[in-house]
Design an enzyme around this catalytic site. Structure first.
Site, mmCIF file in Angstrom:
data_model
loop_
_atom_site.group_PDB
_atom_site.id
_atom_site.type_symbol
_atom_site.label_atom_id
_atom_site.label_comp_id
_atom_site.label_asym_id
_atom_site.label_seq_id
_atom_site.Cartn_x
_atom_site.Cartn_y
_atom_site.Cartn_z
ATOM 1 N N THR A 4 0.724 -1.108 -0.074
ATOM 2 C CA THR A 4 -0.065 0.014 0.122
ATOM 3 C C THR A 4 0.826 1.351 0.151
ATOM 4 O O THR A 4 1.946 1.206 0.554
ATOM 5 C CB THR A 4 -0.818 0.014 1.244
ATOM 6 O OG1 THR A 4 -1.686 -1.226 1.239
ATOM 7 C CG2 THR A 4 -1.714 1.355 1.511
ATOM 8 N N GLY A 57 0.200 -2.385 5.476
ATOM 9 C CA GLY A 57 0.262 -3.630 6.188
ATOM 10 C C GLY A 57 -0.937 -4.605 5.987
ATOM 11 O O GLY A 57 -1.679 -4.187 5.317
HETATM 12 N N1 ASP Z 1 -3.285 -2.671 3.943
HETATM 13 C C1 ASP Z 1 -3.663 -3.218 2.880
HETATM 14 C C2 ASP Z 1 -5.029 -3.854 3.063
HETATM 15 O O1 ASP Z 1 -5.187 -4.637 3.836
HETATM 16 C C3 ASP Z 1 -2.857 -4.003 2.255
HETATM 17 C C4 ASP Z 1 -1.484 -3.548 2.298
HETATM 18 O O2 ASP Z 1 -0.885 -2.822 2.961
HETATM 19 O O3 ASP Z 1 -0.740 -4.306 1.180
HETATM 20 O O4 ASP Z 1 -5.934 -3.574 2.374
#
Ligand code: ASP
Length: 290
Positions: free
Chosen positions: A157, A209
């Protein structure tokens, strides 16, 4: 983040900082700076945001984003959109032009079109690397009878926080979510106080995350509250990662900035790409506070 992706990540976050800085340098608002920084990373296929995002269980890209302004607490979020190259632009339109804060799915796409954003095809957001990643993950999960949800694998993200010359802060976060997520699953990234938060009275925060644990702790707001209580962003960022790990066995990363320009960067994953620029100094890397 595998070794061979480190350079691309560092270049990506450096480009994002440069775009945000261009806005601030000409006296622009923190809100515009974080939007422009996140657009750069959505357009960069390196990251799990915009084109090049992780695919959901059905092999589609489904995107979430949030942007928030610390001075006014105005916010705009989109969830589960499939036909927007830059969901943060749609989120910004919601913040600026709607009495609502949050739109999902087709309603979000319709709002975006009515406010000048262009739609693309979902296939335009999909790249071969991600088709292969999903194929491999599903094959492995099937053969091992593993849970098909993939919280343990890479997260990517993107997010930005900024402070402008008027003393205002802002934050934005954008994501394709978690690999192999169920269609319609929404993560932390676009939820106020979870993946993103901004309040001039506390801090601007963006997280990355595994979304479910981050949501359970409302982690961005939790961190901002620590700053409002008088703690430094660097300490609060590290504390947030400790809390995430200890309380719900989560993993991720966080960036935090207050209205004095003090900032914190922390992660409890082996790596997280970060970059910053101030009037005095700048830096970028993939490991911090380990
Ligand atoms: N935080 C994001 C989610 O759970 C995923 C990521 O950070 O890659 O959708």
């Amino acid at each position: 983040m595998p070794d061979d992706m480190v350079e691309a990540h560092i270049n990506g976050v450096r480009n994002a900082v440069a775009a945000g800085w261009r806005v601030l340098e000409r006296g622009g608002a923190a809100l515009d700076a974080v939007e422009e920084a996140v657009v750069i990373m959505e357009d960069d296929e390196t990251f799990d945001a915009g084109r090049g995002s992780f695919l959901n269980r059905d092999g589609k890209v489904q995107l979430d984003a949030l942007i928030m302004e610390g001075a006014t607490l105005r916010a705009g979020g989109v969830g589960c959109v499939e036909r927007l190259r830059n969901p943060v632009r749609a989120a910004r339109k919601i913040l600026s032009e709607s009495p609502h804060v949050y739109f999902v799915s087709e309603g979000a796409e319709r709002f975006a079109v009515e406010h000048g954003c262009e739609l693309c095809r979902n296939e335009d957001l999909i790249i071969p690397r991600e088709i292969e990643r999903l194929r491999q993950y599903q094959a492995e999960a099937n053969s091992q009878g593993k849970d098909l949800f993939a919280p343990a694998v890479s997260h990517d993200t993107v997010g930005a926080v900024a402070l402008d010359g008027d003393g205002n802060i802002a934050a934005a976060t954008s994501t394709g979510g978690t690999l192999n997520k169920a269609p319609g699953r929404l993560g932390d990234s676009s939820l106020i106080g979870c993946g993103c938060y901004a309040n001039n009275e506390s801090a601007a925060v963006s997280t990355t995350g595994w979304g479910e644990p981050i949501m359970k702790l409302v982690l961005a707001k939790w961190t901002a509250d620590r700053i409002a209580a008088g703690n430094m962003p660097e300490w609060a960022a590290q504390e947030a990662m400790n809390y995430l790990q200890q309380r719900v066995n989560g993993h991720g990363g966080i960036i935090v900035l207050n209205t004095e320009g003090k900032f914190g960067i922390a992660h409890n994953t082996p790596r997280m790409a970060w970059a910053y620029k101030t009037t005095e100094t700048q830096d970028a890397g993939v490991e911090r506070g380990q």
